[in-house]
Write a protein that holds these residues in place. Structure first.
Motif, PDB file in Angstrom:
ATOM      1  N   ASN A 123      64.763  37.293 -10.643  1.00 43.87           N
ATOM      2  CA  ASN A 123      63.926  38.346 -10.055  1.00 43.87           C
ATOM      3  C   ASN A 123      64.664  39.152  -8.987  1.00 43.87           C
ATOM      4  N   GLY A 124      65.970  38.890  -8.806  1.00 47.81           N
ATOM      5  CA  GLY A 124      66.771  39.707  -7.908  1.00 47.81           C
ATOM      6  C   GLY A 124      66.948  39.169  -6.510  1.00 47.81           C
ATOM      7  N   LEU A 125      66.367  38.005  -6.189  1.00 48.79           N
ATOM      8  CA  LEU A 125      66.531  37.427  -4.859  1.00 48.79           C
ATOM      9  C   LEU A 125      67.970  36.918  -4.703  1.00 48.79           C
ATOM     10  N   ALA A 126      68.694  37.464  -3.735  1.00 51.40           N
ATOM     11  CA  ALA A 126      70.093  37.104  -3.533  1.00 51.40           C
ATOM     12  C   ALA A 126      70.211  35.679  -3.009  1.00 51.40           C
ATOM     13  N   VAL A 127      71.172  34.923  -3.549  1.00 54.14           N
ATOM     14  CA  VAL A 127      71.333  33.508  -3.207  1.00 54.14           C
ATOM     15  C   VAL A 127      72.708  33.204  -2.620  1.00 54.14           C
ATOM     16  N   TYR A 130      71.401  39.990   2.089  1.00 54.55           N
ATOM     17  CA  TYR A 130      70.362  39.043   1.677  1.00 54.55           C
ATOM     18  C   TYR A 130      68.965  39.401   2.195  1.00 54.55           C
ATOM     19  N   GLU A 131      68.873  40.243   3.212  1.00 52.99           N
ATOM     20  CA  GLU A 131      67.585  40.575   3.823  1.00 52.99           C
ATOM     21  C   GLU A 131      67.241  42.040   3.585  1.00 52.99           C
ATOM     22  N   GLN A 132      65.935  42.317   3.547  1.00 52.84           N
ATOM     23  CA  GLN A 132      65.450  43.661   3.274  1.00 52.84           C
ATOM     24  C   GLN A 132      64.614  44.216   4.428  1.00 52.84           C
ATOM     25  N   GLU A 170      91.069  27.228  -6.006  1.00 55.72           N
ATOM     26  CA  GLU A 170      90.001  26.625  -5.227  1.00 55.72           C
ATOM     27  C   GLU A 170      88.732  27.438  -5.482  1.00 55.72           C
ATOM     28  N   PHE A 171      87.666  26.743  -5.892  1.00 57.29           N
ATOM     29  CA  PHE A 171      86.391  27.400  -6.109  1.00 57.29           C
ATOM     30  C   PHE A 171      85.630  27.475  -4.786  1.00 57.29           C
ATOM     31  N   CYS A 172      85.007  28.631  -4.520  1.00 55.83           N
ATOM     32  CA  CYS A 172      84.329  28.851  -3.249  1.00 55.83           C
ATOM     33  C   CYS A 172      82.892  29.330  -3.484  1.00 55.83           C
ATOM     34  N   PHE A 173      81.974  28.779  -2.690  1.00 53.27           N
ATOM     35  CA  PHE A 173      80.553  29.116  -2.754  1.00 53.27           C
ATOM     36  C   PHE A 173      80.094  29.389  -1.331  1.00 53.27           C
ATOM     37  N   ARG A 174      79.453  30.537  -1.114  1.00 55.98           N
ATOM     38  CA  ARG A 174      78.983  30.880   0.231  1.00 55.98           C
ATOM     39  C   ARG A 174      77.532  31.352   0.193  1.00 55.98           C
ATOM     40  N   SER A 175      76.731  30.835   1.132  1.00 56.22           N
ATOM     41  CA  SER A 175      75.326  31.236   1.221  1.00 56.22           C
ATOM     42  C   SER A 175      74.864  31.181   2.668  1.00 56.22           C
ATOM     43  N   PRO A 176      74.058  32.145   3.106  1.00 56.00           N
ATOM     44  CA  PRO A 176      73.531  32.118   4.478  1.00 56.00           C
ATOM     45  C   PRO A 176      72.399  31.117   4.641  1.00 56.00           C
TER      46      PRO A 176
END
Length: 320
Positions: free
Chosen positions: A61-65, A309-311, A82-88
């Motif tokens: 539904n488009g919510l950024a993760v 990530y915020e609207q 190296e695999f990298c994952f970033r999330s607030p």
């Protein structure tokens, strides 16, 4: 486009680039285990050397993760990925800075995925959804504030109140210096009646606006629109108790043309805010502000400035 890309996003060339990239295995795992979709390649603030390999991933539904990318361990001449994952939505207790605390890395994809699962790193869709929709509370306050002041205030002194209470209870007012000013009482009563009238308008307008289906439209700093249709089932602007019904789930779009029923309203907004002094985003001149626009019948509000990530939000009743 493909099972990897968010609906409406990704060209054939972009898909081919993703399929040939080193980050594809991580994208594939996140798609399989969490149903995340690629929105596109984005800037990865804090890691400028990896910008070209950073992909934003969202729920359908488009919510950024999160953002994902790969980097070379030991420098660009190294073959070790190296695999990298970033999330607030997640931060380690230790790290050199906020960028580092929000990022999880591993040279083994299976190890990275295990950490994501064990630590609950991938924020649940409903939790993100609740946070978005419940910001409508700010919109309720914005709408009610525009209706006027419903506070009941008076300019009576303590001795004047003493006289009124004694008179009401049939007690003696001897020794109380002030003489009750009936005109002042009448004016105050008129103020209270007007406050009650405004309070009733606020209640009715809130009910009309939010207890019936309404569009909730957000804009982020990618200038993408997040559009959904909701109805509040429990709503108190002065309480944290807010519940809602999803009429139509959010959808991330680049242009308003995908919602022709909103095109006239958004065109009027574009023209109206073209010259107004407020921060605006995108070709629609979406205003970043707290305020109710009576001409558009729209409430604008935000809990924070738009980010990846915020609207910033706009709410408007659905046509009946």
């Amino acid at each position: 486009m493909s099972r990897y890309y968010l609906d409406g996003f990704g060209t054939e060339d972009e898909l081919n680039e993703l399929l040939a990239s080193d980050v594809l295995p991580l994208v594939r795992e996140l798609q399989f285990k969490y149903n995340l979709k690629v929105m596109g390649k984005v800037m990865n603030v804090g890691y400028p050397q990896t910008d070209k390999d950073s992909y934003m991933m969202c729920y359908p539904n488009g919510l950024a993760v999160c953002k994902v990318w790969t980097t070379k361990v030991g420098g660009v001449k190294s073959d070790q990925l190296e695999f990298c994952f970033r999330s607030p939505f997640y931060a380690k207790s230790r790290g050199s800075d906020q960028n580092d605390r929000e990022t999880i890395r591993s040279t083994k994809l299976s190890s990275l995925m295990a950490v994501l699962k064990r630590q609950g790193v991938v924020r649940d869709k409903k939790l993100i959804m609740d946070n978005k929709v419940k910001q409508v509370k700010l919109g309720v306050s914005t709408l009610r504030k525009a209706m006027g002041n419903s506070d009941k205030q008076n300019a009576f002194t303590a001795d004047e109140i003493h006289v009124m209470l004694a008179t009401l209870l049939g007690e003696s007012t001897d020794g109380i210096i002030p003489v009750l000013d009936l005109n002042k009482c009448k004016n105050t009563l008129d103020i209270y009646k007007e406050a009650d009238r405004i309070r009733d308008i606020k209640r009715e307008e809130s009910k009309r606006f939010f207890k019936n289906p309404f569009y909730l439209i957000g804009i982020d700093d990618y200038k993408h629109l997040l559009i959904g249709k909701f109805k509040m089932t429990i709503l108190h602007s002065d309480s944290t108790k807010i519940e809602y019904e999803i009429i139509e789930d959010f959808k991330r779009v680049r242009t308003i043309e995908e919602y022709p029923e909103l095109l006239p309203l958004m065109t009027m907004m574009k023209v109206s805010y073209e010259t107004k002094e407020c921060r605006r985003l995108g070709v629609l001149n979406f205003p970043i502000m707290d305020g109710y626009d009576e001409g558009l019948d729209a409430a604008f509000f935000y809990g924070s400035q738009p980010t990846n990530y915020e609207q910033s939000w706009m709410a408007t009743p659905c046509p009946t």
